[in-house]
Write a protein that holds these residues in place. Structure first.
Motif, PDB file in Angstrom:
ATOM      1  N   HIS A   3     -13.973  18.078  -1.635  1.00  0.00           N
ATOM      2  CA  HIS A   3     -14.557  17.564  -0.398  1.00  0.00           C
ATOM      3  C   HIS A   3     -15.340  16.266  -0.592  1.00  0.00           C
ATOM      4  N   GLU A   4     -16.054  16.127  -1.694  1.00  0.00           N
ATOM      5  CA  GLU A   4     -16.836  14.920  -1.934  1.00  0.00           C
ATOM      6  C   GLU A   4     -16.090  13.899  -2.779  1.00  0.00           C
ATOM      7  N   GLY A   5     -14.861  14.198  -3.137  1.00  0.00           N
ATOM      8  CA  GLY A   5     -14.060  13.248  -3.890  1.00  0.00           C
ATOM      9  C   GLY A   5     -13.606  12.089  -3.015  1.00  0.00           C
ATOM     10  N   PHE A   6     -13.379  10.937  -3.615  1.00  0.00           N
ATOM     11  CA  PHE A   6     -12.930   9.759  -2.880  1.00  0.00           C
ATOM     12  C   PHE A   6     -12.014   8.943  -3.777  1.00  0.00           C
ATOM     13  N   ILE A   7     -10.866   8.499  -3.231  1.00  0.00           N
ATOM     14  CA  ILE A   7      -9.969   7.618  -3.979  1.00  0.00           C
ATOM     15  C   ILE A   7      -9.680   6.396  -3.133  1.00  0.00           C
ATOM     16  N   ASN A   8     -10.013   5.236  -3.674  1.00  0.00           N
ATOM     17  CA  ASN A   8      -9.801   3.970  -2.980  1.00  0.00           C
ATOM     18  C   ASN A   8      -8.357   3.504  -3.142  1.00  0.00           C
ATOM     19  N   PHE A   9      -8.012   2.423  -2.453  1.00  0.00           N
ATOM     20  CA  PHE A   9      -6.683   1.826  -2.612  1.00  0.00           C
ATOM     21  C   PHE A   9      -6.586   1.200  -4.007  1.00  0.00           C
ATOM     22  N   LEU A  40       0.840  -1.204   0.000  1.00  0.00           N
ATOM     23  CA  LEU A  40       0.000   0.000   0.000  1.00  0.00           C
ATOM     24  C   LEU A  40       0.876   1.254   0.000  1.00  0.00           C
ATOM     25  N   HIS A  41       1.962   1.210   0.765  1.00  0.00           N
ATOM     26  CA  HIS A  41       2.892   2.344   0.787  1.00  0.00           C
ATOM     27  C   HIS A  41       3.537   2.559  -0.583  1.00  0.00           C
ATOM     28  N   LEU A  42       3.896   1.487  -1.271  1.00  0.00           N
ATOM     29  CA  LEU A  42       4.520   1.623  -2.587  1.00  0.00           C
ATOM     30  C   LEU A  42       3.604   2.381  -3.543  1.00  0.00           C
ATOM     31  N   LEU A  43       2.308   2.137  -3.439  1.00  0.00           N
ATOM     32  CA  LEU A  43       1.345   2.853  -4.274  1.00  0.00           C
ATOM     33  C   LEU A  43       1.271   4.328  -3.903  1.00  0.00           C
ATOM     34  N   SER A  44       1.100   4.622  -2.627  1.00  0.00           N
ATOM     35  CA  SER A  44       0.917   6.017  -2.220  1.00  0.00           C
ATOM     36  C   SER A  44       2.199   6.827  -2.308  1.00  0.00           C
ATOM     37  N   HIS A  45       3.350   6.155  -2.298  1.00  0.00           N
ATOM     38  CA  HIS A  45       4.635   6.838  -2.515  1.00  0.00           C
ATOM     39  C   HIS A  45       4.931   7.000  -4.006  1.00  0.00           C
ATOM     40  N   ARG A  46       4.007   6.569  -4.856  1.00  0.00           N
ATOM     41  CA  ARG A  46       4.135   6.661  -6.317  1.00  0.00           C
ATOM     42  C   ARG A  46       5.301   5.845  -6.862  1.00  0.00           C
ATOM     43  N   LEU A  47       5.636   4.766  -6.192  1.00  0.00           N
ATOM     44  CA  LEU A  47       6.701   3.894  -6.681  1.00  0.00           C
ATOM     45  C   LEU A  47       6.157   2.851  -7.652  1.00  0.00           C
ATOM     46  N   VAL A  48       4.876   2.548  -7.546  1.00  0.00           N
ATOM     47  CA  VAL A  48       4.183   1.701  -8.507  1.00  0.00           C
ATOM     48  C   VAL A  48       2.818   2.319  -8.770  1.00  0.00           C
ATOM     49  N   LYS A  49       2.219   1.953  -9.889  1.00  0.00           N
ATOM     50  CA  LYS A  49       0.887   2.453 -10.238  1.00  0.00           C
ATOM     51  C   LYS A  49      -0.157   1.360  -9.970  1.00  0.00           C
ATOM     52  N   PRO A  50      -1.421   1.733  -9.893  1.00  0.00           N
ATOM     53  CA  PRO A  50      -2.472   0.740  -9.662  1.00  0.00           C
ATOM     54  C   PRO A  50      -2.391  -0.429 -10.632  1.00  0.00           C
ATOM     55  N   SER A 101     -13.015   4.345  -7.672  1.00  0.00           N
ATOM     56  CA  SER A 101     -12.996   3.081  -6.933  1.00  0.00           C
ATOM     57  C   SER A 101     -11.817   2.215  -7.343  1.00  0.00           C
ATOM     58  N   ALA A 102     -11.601   1.128  -6.584  1.00  0.00           N
ATOM     59  CA  ALA A 102     -10.456   0.240  -6.809  1.00  0.00           C
ATOM     60  C   ALA A 102     -10.450  -0.268  -8.242  1.00  0.00           C
ATOM     61  N   GLY A 103      -9.274  -0.227  -8.863  1.00  0.00           N
ATOM     62  CA  GLY A 103      -9.133  -0.686 -10.227  1.00  0.00           C
ATOM     63  C   GLY A 103      -9.189   0.423 -11.248  1.00  0.00           C
ATOM     64  N   VAL A 104      -9.409   1.656 -10.809  1.00  0.00           N
ATOM     65  CA  VAL A 104      -9.534   2.782 -11.734  1.00  0.00           C
ATOM     66  C   VAL A 104      -8.272   3.629 -11.689  1.00  0.00           C
ATOM     67  N   PHE A 105      -7.776   3.992 -12.855  1.00  0.00           N
ATOM     68  CA  PHE A 105      -6.638   4.907 -12.916  1.00  0.00           C
ATOM     69  C   PHE A 105      -6.960   6.008 -13.898  1.00  0.00           C
ATOM     70  N   VAL A 106      -7.018   7.225 -13.413  1.00  0.00           N
ATOM     71  CA  VAL A 106      -7.376   8.374 -14.238  1.00  0.00           C
ATOM     72  C   VAL A 106      -6.116   8.873 -14.924  1.00  0.00           C
ATOM     73  N   GLY A 107      -6.050   8.627 -16.214  1.00  0.00           N
ATOM     74  CA  GLY A 107      -4.873   9.036 -16.962  1.00  0.00           C
ATOM     75  C   GLY A 107      -5.145   8.867 -18.438  1.00  0.00           C
ATOM     76  N   LYS A 108      -4.116   8.649 -19.198  1.00  0.00           N
ATOM     77  CA  LYS A 108      -4.256   8.518 -20.646  1.00  0.00           C
ATOM     78  C   LYS A 108      -3.659   7.186 -21.083  1.00  0.00           C
ATOM     79  N   GLY A 109      -4.258   6.111 -20.601  1.00  0.00           N
ATOM     80  CA  GLY A 109      -3.738   4.800 -20.967  1.00  0.00           C
ATOM     81  C   GLY A 109      -2.284   4.682 -20.611  1.00  0.00           C
ATOM     82  N   SER A 110      -1.467   4.245 -21.561  1.00  0.00           N
ATOM     83  CA  SER A 110      -0.044   4.060 -21.289  1.00  0.00           C
ATOM     84  C   SER A 110       0.692   5.383 -21.162  1.00  0.00           C
ATOM     85  N   ASP A 111       0.122   6.459 -21.765  1.00  0.00           N
ATOM     86  CA  ASP A 111       0.752   7.773 -21.657  1.00  0.00           C
ATOM     87  C   ASP A 111       0.417   8.452 -20.330  1.00  0.00           C
ATOM     88  N   LEU A 112      -0.677   8.007 -19.723  1.00  0.00           N
ATOM     89  CA  LEU A 112      -1.078   8.504 -18.407  1.00  0.00           C
ATOM     90  C   LEU A 112      -1.114  10.023 -18.349  1.00  0.00           C
TER      91      LEU A 112
END
Length: 344
Positions: A204-210, A110-120, A225-236
Motif C-alpha cells: 500500500h505504501e509502495g511507489f514506483i515512478n516512471f 512509457l508503454h514500452l516500459l510498462s509492457h516490459r519491452l524495454v527496461k529503465p 524513484s526514477a532511475g532505479v532498477f531493483v535487480g541484480k545488475g546485468s543479471d537482474l
C-alpha cells in the motif's frame, strides 16, 4: 517502403478542444517491428520516414487491418477494433530511439516500459516532461485543466459527479496495462512507465515512478524513484524487499541485488550487491563516509559509500553512540530475508 523501425504502435487517445493530445492508449505496442509490416503500413498512413505520430481515421484503420492480416494477425485484429472507435486514433512510428518530439511518442515509450519491452534507462526519454500535459485524471478519463470546470458543471447538471482522481502529467499504469504476475495494493502509486517485473508485490505504501522498477520477484514497501532498477545488475535477479527510498536521477541507474533489505525510512544513492541490508532510518548516498569494521567490530578504514557499490553481504548501520555510518559483512542478512519472504 521497406525498413526496420525502433517501435510501432496503433493507439486511441484523448485530445482537448484545440486538438492537442492529452494521452494515448497503445494496447499492443511493438518493439523492432518487421520491415514487411512497416512496408504494408506506411502507404496507408502516409509515413515517409523518421519519427512520426500520424493521426488516422477509422476507415484507414479498416484498410490497415486488411493490409496486414497476412503479416501480423494480432495487430490486424487490434486495428479491426480500432475501426469501431469514437475517439481519435494515432499511428506512432519511431525510426530510431531519439529525443521525443510529441505527446504520442512520449506515451509510446512509457508503454514500452510498462509492457516490459524495454527496461529503465534503455531508451531515450529526453524532452518527456514538456510533452506530457498536466491534466485532470477523472472518472471520465483525461480532461484538459482549462476545460475541467465546464465539464464538472455539465456533469452536475446531468445529476452526475465528475470525480477527479489526480492532477498530474503521468497517469497510473494500471489504466493502461496490468503486467502478468504482479500484486499492486494501491494502483495509484504506480505510474505509467514503471517496469514491474513478474512476481513483484507493491504494498500500500509502495511507489514506483516512471523509468524505474523491479525485475522481480520482490516486495516494494517504499519509494522506487526514477532511475532505479531493483535487480541484480546485468543479471537482474529478484528477491529484494524495499521499505525505504531508492533514489536515482539523470543517467544514473541504481540497481539492487538479490536478497536485499532496505529498512523503513531508509534510502540509498548507490547500487547494492546481493544480500545487502540498510538499517531503518539510514540514508546512504555516494558521498557518505562509511567506517569499515572487521568481524570483531574494529575499525579498518573510512571510505566513501561509492567504493562499496555492488559489493555483496554488507550491513549498513548507524552507530547509536557516535552517529557514524558503519559497514560490515553481514551473513545473517541472508537468513533475515529468507524469513521475510517466507512470511509474505
Amino acid at each position: 517502403m521497406s525498413q526496420s523501425l525502433y517501435s510501432l504502435a496503433f493507439g486511441v487517445g484523448t485530445q482537448n478542444r484545440q486538438g492537442n493530445w492529452l494521452e494515448v492508449f497503445y494496447a499492443q505496442p511493438l518493439l523492432a517491428p518487421s520491415a514487411e509490416l512497416v512496408a504494408a503500413v506506411a502507404p496507408v498512413v502516409g509515413y515517409s520516414g523518421g519519427n512520426q505520430a500520424i493521426a488516422f481515421t477509422t476507415t484507414q484503420a479498416a484498410e490497415l487491418a486488411e493490409a496486414i492480416k497476412g503479416i501480423d494477425a494480432t495487430q490486424a485484429k487490434l486495428l479491426t477494433r480500432l475501426a469501431e472507435s469514437q475517439k481519435p486514433l494515432v499511428a506512432c512510428l519511431l525510426a530510431e530511439d531519439a529525443a521525443l518530439t510529441s505527446t504520442p511518442e512520449a506515451y509510446l515509450k512509457l508503454h514500452l516500459l510498462s509492457h516490459r519491452l524495454v527496461k529503465p534507462h534503455q531508451q531515450n526519454l529526453t524532452g518527456i516532461f514538456p510533452l506530457l500535459p498536466n491534466v485532470a485524471w477523472t472518472s471520465q478519463g483525461a480532461v484538459d485543466l482549462a476545460e475541467l470546470a465546464e465539464r464538472q458543471l455539465e456533469a452536475r447538471l446531468k445529476g452526475e459527479l465528475l470525480e477527479v482522481f489526480s492532477v498530474d502529467k503521468f497517469p497510473k499504469m494500471t489504466d493502461y496495462v496490468v503486467p502478468a504476475g504482479v500484486r499492486i495494493a494501491d494502483s495509484a502509486r504506480v505510474r505509467l512507465g514503471a517496469y514491474v517485473g513478474e512476481g513483484t508485490t507493491v504494498m500500500h505504501e509502495g511507489f514506483i515512478n516512471f523509468n524505474a522498477g523491479t525485475e522481480g520477484p520482490g516486495m516494494i514497501e517504499g519509494r522506487v524513484s526514477a532511475g532505479v532498477f531493483v535487480g541484480k545488475g546485468s543479471d537482474l535477479g529478484g528477491g529484494c524487499s524495499t521499505m525505504g527510498t531508492l533514489s536515482g536521477g539523470g543517467n544514473i541507474v541504481i540497481s539492487v541485488g538479490e536478497g536485499c533489505l532496505i529498512g523503513a525510512n531508509a534510502g540509498i544513492g548507490i547500487p547494492l550487491g546481493d544480500r545487502n541490508t540498510v538499517e531503518s532510518g539510514l540514508y546512504v548516498t555516494a558521498g557518505t563516509k562509511v567506517a569499515l569494521l572487521d568481524d570483531k567490530n574494529q575499525l579498518v578504514k573510512v571510505v566513501k559509500a561509492r567504493e562499496l557499490a555492488g559489493q555483496p553481504d554488507l550491513l549498513f548501520r548507524r552507530n547509536s553512540q557516535t552517529g557514524a555510518v558503519e559497514c560490515k559483512t553481514h551473513k545473517s542478512a541472508i537468513e533475515l530475508n529468507e524469513a521475510l519472504h517466507a512470511h509474505n
